[in-house]
Scaffold this motif. Structure first.
Motif, PDB file in Angstrom:
ATOM      1  N   GLN A 202      -9.379  14.751   5.173  1.00 14.81           N
ATOM      2  CA  GLN A 202      -7.980  14.350   5.075  1.00 14.81           C
ATOM      3  C   GLN A 202      -7.253  14.553   6.402  1.00 14.81           C
ATOM      4  OE1 GLN A 202      -5.789  16.210   1.887  1.00 14.81           O
ATOM      5  NE2 GLN A 202      -3.814  15.463   2.624  1.00 14.81           N
ATOM      6  N   ALA A 203      -7.455  15.710   7.020  1.00 23.75           N
ATOM      7  CA  ALA A 203      -6.808  15.989   8.309  1.00 23.75           C
ATOM      8  C   ALA A 203      -7.309  15.039   9.388  1.00 23.75           C
ATOM      9  CB  ALA A 203      -7.068  17.439   8.715  1.00 23.75           C
ATOM     10  N   ALA A 204      -8.609  14.758   9.366  1.00 29.45           N
ATOM     11  CA  ALA A 204      -9.186  13.851  10.361  1.00 29.45           C
ATOM     12  C   ALA A 204      -8.654  12.434  10.179  1.00 29.45           C
ATOM     13  CB  ALA A 204     -10.708  13.867  10.269  1.00 29.45           C
ATOM     14  N   ASP A 205      -8.563  11.982   8.935  1.00 33.27           N
ATOM     15  CA  ASP A 205      -8.045  10.637   8.667  1.00 33.27           C
ATOM     16  C   ASP A 205      -6.618  10.483   9.210  1.00 33.27           C
ATOM     17  OD1 ASP A 205     -10.344   9.772   7.464  1.00 33.27           O
ATOM     18  OD2 ASP A 205      -9.642  10.086   5.407  1.00 33.27           O
ATOM     19  N   GLU A 206      -5.821  11.519   9.061  1.00 33.88           N
ATOM     20  CA  GLU A 206      -4.447  11.476   9.569  1.00 33.88           C
ATOM     21  C   GLU A 206      -4.429  11.374  11.088  1.00 33.88           C
ATOM     22  OE1 GLU A 206      -2.552  14.940   8.025  1.00 33.88           O
ATOM     23  OE2 GLU A 206      -2.548  14.227   5.944  1.00 33.88           O
ATOM     24  N   ALA A 207      -5.325  12.112  11.746  1.00 40.02           N
ATOM     25  CA  ALA A 207      -5.372  12.084  13.214  1.00 40.02           C
ATOM     26  C   ALA A 207      -5.910  10.758  13.735  1.00 40.02           C
ATOM     27  CB  ALA A 207      -6.234  13.237  13.724  1.00 40.02           C
ATOM     28  N   LEU A 208      -6.869  10.177  13.016  1.00 39.94           N
ATOM     29  CA  LEU A 208      -7.524   8.946  13.466  1.00 39.94           C
ATOM     30  C   LEU A 208      -6.708   7.686  13.185  1.00 39.94           C
ATOM     31  CD1 LEU A 208     -11.108   9.775  12.158  1.00 39.94           C
ATOM     32  CD2 LEU A 208     -10.415   9.705  14.557  1.00 39.94           C
TER      33      LEU A 208
ATOM     34  N   ASN B 296      -3.921   4.744  13.041  1.00 38.62           N
ATOM     35  CA  ASN B 296      -3.103   4.069  14.041  1.00 38.62           C
ATOM     36  C   ASN B 296      -1.631   4.378  13.777  1.00 38.62           C
ATOM     37  OD1 ASN B 296      -1.880   2.355  15.851  1.00 38.62           O
ATOM     38  ND2 ASN B 296      -2.760   0.476  15.021  1.00 38.62           N
ATOM     39  N   GLN B 297      -1.020   5.122  14.699  1.00 36.09           N
ATOM     40  CA  GLN B 297       0.377   5.510  14.548  1.00 36.09           C
ATOM     41  C   GLN B 297       1.344   4.503  15.178  1.00 36.09           C
ATOM     42  OE1 GLN B 297       1.094   8.148  12.726  1.00 36.09           O
ATOM     43  NE2 GLN B 297      -1.041   8.784  12.483  1.00 36.09           N
ATOM     44  N   GLN B 298       0.805   3.436  15.751  1.00 33.54           N
ATOM     45  CA  GLN B 298       1.624   2.389  16.377  1.00 33.54           C
ATOM     46  C   GLN B 298       2.484   2.946  17.521  1.00 33.54           C
ATOM     47  OE1 GLN B 298       1.156  -0.737  15.596  1.00 33.54           O
ATOM     48  NE2 GLN B 298      -0.045  -0.446  13.730  1.00 33.54           N
ATOM     49  N   ARG B 299       1.968   3.938  18.225  1.00 28.77           N
ATOM     50  CA  ARG B 299       2.688   4.490  19.374  1.00 28.77           C
ATOM     51  C   ARG B 299       2.574   3.552  20.576  1.00 28.77           C
ATOM     52  NH1 ARG B 299      -0.294   9.354  17.798  1.00 28.77           N
ATOM     53  NH2 ARG B 299       1.109  10.933  16.916  1.00 28.77           N
ATOM     54  N   ASP B 300       3.573   3.628  21.462  1.00 27.95           N
ATOM     55  CA  ASP B 300       3.476   2.865  22.708  1.00 27.95           C
ATOM     56  C   ASP B 300       2.272   3.352  23.519  1.00 27.95           C
ATOM     57  OD1 ASP B 300       5.716   1.379  22.092  1.00 27.95           O
ATOM     58  OD2 ASP B 300       7.095   2.710  23.164  1.00 27.95           O
ATOM     59  N   LEU B 301       2.073   4.683  23.542  1.00 27.58           N
ATOM     60  CA  LEU B 301       0.898   5.276  24.180  1.00 27.58           C
ATOM     61  C   LEU B 301       0.132   6.042  23.112  1.00 27.58           C
ATOM     62  CD1 LEU B 301       2.277   6.648  27.579  1.00 27.58           C
ATOM     63  CD2 LEU B 301       0.767   4.677  27.237  1.00 27.58           C
ATOM     64  N   PRO B 302      -0.996   5.539  22.669  1.00 23.19           N
ATOM     65  CA  PRO B 302      -1.749   6.207  21.598  1.00 23.19           C
ATOM     66  C   PRO B 302      -2.395   7.497  22.077  1.00 23.19           C
ATOM     67  CG  PRO B 302      -2.993   4.362  22.445  1.00 23.19           C
ATOM     68  CD  PRO B 302      -1.648   4.296  23.105  1.00 23.19           C
ATOM     69  N   SER B 303      -2.763   8.337  21.126  1.00 25.02           N
ATOM     70  CA  SER B 303      -3.487   9.562  21.431  1.00 25.02           C
ATOM     71  C   SER B 303      -4.978   9.263  21.575  1.00 25.02           C
ATOM     72  CB  SER B 303      -3.288  10.580  20.302  1.00 25.02           C
ATOM     73  OG  SER B 303      -3.880  10.095  19.101  1.00 25.02           O
ATOM     74  N   ASP B 304      -5.716  10.239  22.121  1.00 25.98           N
ATOM     75  CA  ASP B 304      -7.175  10.102  22.184  1.00 25.98           C
ATOM     76  C   ASP B 304      -7.744   9.920  20.782  1.00 25.98           C
ATOM     77  OD1 ASP B 304      -6.863  10.545  24.862  1.00 25.98           O
ATOM     78  OD2 ASP B 304      -7.813  12.520  24.891  1.00 25.98           O
ATOM     79  N   ALA B 305      -7.173  10.651  19.811  1.00 25.13           N
ATOM     80  CA  ALA B 305      -7.668  10.573  18.436  1.00 25.13           C
ATOM     81  C   ALA B 305      -7.520   9.170  17.865  1.00 25.13           C
ATOM     82  CB  ALA B 305      -6.924  11.577  17.560  1.00 25.13           C
ATOM     83  N   GLU B 306      -6.428   8.505  18.180  1.00 24.50           N
ATOM     84  CA  GLU B 306      -6.232   7.138  17.684  1.00 24.50           C
ATOM     85  C   GLU B 306      -7.269   6.188  18.279  1.00 24.50           C
ATOM     86  OE1 GLU B 306      -1.896   5.890  17.275  1.00 24.50           O
ATOM     87  OE2 GLU B 306      -1.714   7.777  18.376  1.00 24.50           O
TER      88      GLU B 306
ATOM     89  N   ILE C 124     -10.303   7.123  19.201  1.00 23.35           N
ATOM     90  CA  ILE C 124     -11.524   7.464  18.471  1.00 23.35           C
ATOM     91  C   ILE C 124     -11.520   6.776  17.108  1.00 23.35           C
ATOM     92  CG2 ILE C 124     -12.836   9.347  17.400  1.00 23.35           C
ATOM     93  CD1 ILE C 124     -11.765  11.159  19.661  1.00 23.35           C
ATOM     94  N   GLY C 125     -10.350   6.735  16.478  1.00 24.43           N
ATOM     95  CA  GLY C 125     -10.233   6.059  15.192  1.00 24.43           C
ATOM     96  C   GLY C 125     -10.601   4.598  15.286  1.00 24.43           C
ATOM     97  N   ALA C 126     -10.144   3.934  16.340  1.00 22.02           N
ATOM     98  CA  ALA C 126     -10.468   2.512  16.520  1.00 22.02           C
ATOM     99  C   ALA C 126     -11.967   2.313  16.706  1.00 22.02           C
ATOM    100  CB  ALA C 126      -9.709   1.962  17.724  1.00 22.02           C
TER     101      ALA C 126
END
Length: 272
Positions: free
Chosen positions: A36-42, A44-54, A56-58
């Motif tokens: 559950q925690a990993a799914d939240e981190a991975l 897509n938060q639609q940020r202008d600059l995504p995180s490394d985790a996002e 990895i999610g892609a």
């Protein structure tokens, strides 16, 4: 003992061993909590600059079943250690021991040569890419299929976060904090193209996923570049880097970091 003989002996000795039902239940609960925690981190938060985790999610959402991820240095190994899911052995290849910047692309080439049936995805930061990238030309020359995702946070984001975490002010790690006459504007996609790769720059996680899916039908080296946020890291699960902090400082952030360091070291399990 010899590693192989030791494992074989342990297998014989533990042949009838099994964990209790209560432990299995506890493990399953913890696993679901982690998922559950990993799914939240991975996600897509639609940020202008995504995180490394996002990012990895892609990669996770678009990878083939037999994909091996390759990485080495910076903040990415910590994020992958928490978030990458290996469905089968041999699909997670990271250099931990020495945090070798520049290992990533060379390591990816080696993995592909050793296991040509694998779909190899290299994840590398802009700092490591600049240190060592010439294996792109070698892979192109050999006609190898390799996918490289370059995360450009415009500096050494991991070390900058460590600098901040130990109470220091941002200095000389992000390009904007360096002494410079002008900031470099490096076109990583154009550089990769000059080495023989099919390369593109994407502006979002959605575009990254499309580019990764498109790369599956290409038989050569594919490079996808995306800008990322140098400050975001996955908090879930906790993390700590044992880097000593000065005991005395005029800077209150350093004094506070020192107290946190003392608390952290007190929790270490050290063999006598």
């Amino acid at each position: 003992a010899d590693a192989r003989l030791c494992i074989e002996t342990l297998q014989e000795l533990l042949a009838d061993y099994y964990v209790s039902d209560s432990w299995q239940k506890f493990y399953q609960q913890q696993q679901q909590s982690w998922i559950q925690a990993a799914d939240e981190a991975l996600a897509n938060q639609q940020r202008d600059l995504p995180s490394d985790a996002e990012v990895i999610g892609a990669v996770t959402r678009t990878k083939k079943e037999n994909t091996t991820v390759v990485c080495a240095a910076g903040g990415l190994p910590g994020e992958l250690h928490k978030l990458w899911r290996s469905e089968q052995p041999g699909t997670y290849h990271l250099e931990y021991g020495y945090s070798c910047m520049g290992y990533e692309i060379a390591g990816g080439l080696g993995v592909k040569l050793a296991a040509p049936e694998k779909d190899v995805v290299v994840m590398v930061g802009d700092g490591s890419y600049l240190m060592m990238n010439s294996e792109i030309a070698t892979a192109a020359m050999l006609g190898l299929k390799l996918t490289i995702v370059v995360l450009d946070n415009r500096g050494f984001g991991c070390i900058n976060r460590l600098q901040m975490g130990t109470g220091g002010a941002n200095f000389n790690n992000l390009l904007q904090d360096t002494h410079h006459e002008q900031l470099p504007d490096i076109d990583f996609a154009a550089h990769a193209q000059s080495l023989g790769a099919k390369a593109s720059f994407v502006e979002s996680i959605d575009q990254l996923e499309k580019a990764l899916l498109d790369s599956k039908s290409y038989s050569g080296v594919s490079v996808v570049v995306i800008n990322t946020d140098p400050l975001i890291t996955t908090e879930a699960g906790g993390y700590w880097w044992d880097v000593a902090v000065p005991e005395v400082s005029n800077r209150k952030q350093v004094n506070s970091a020192y107290q946190d360091y003392i608390k952290a070291t007190s929790k270490q399990r050290v063999d006598s």
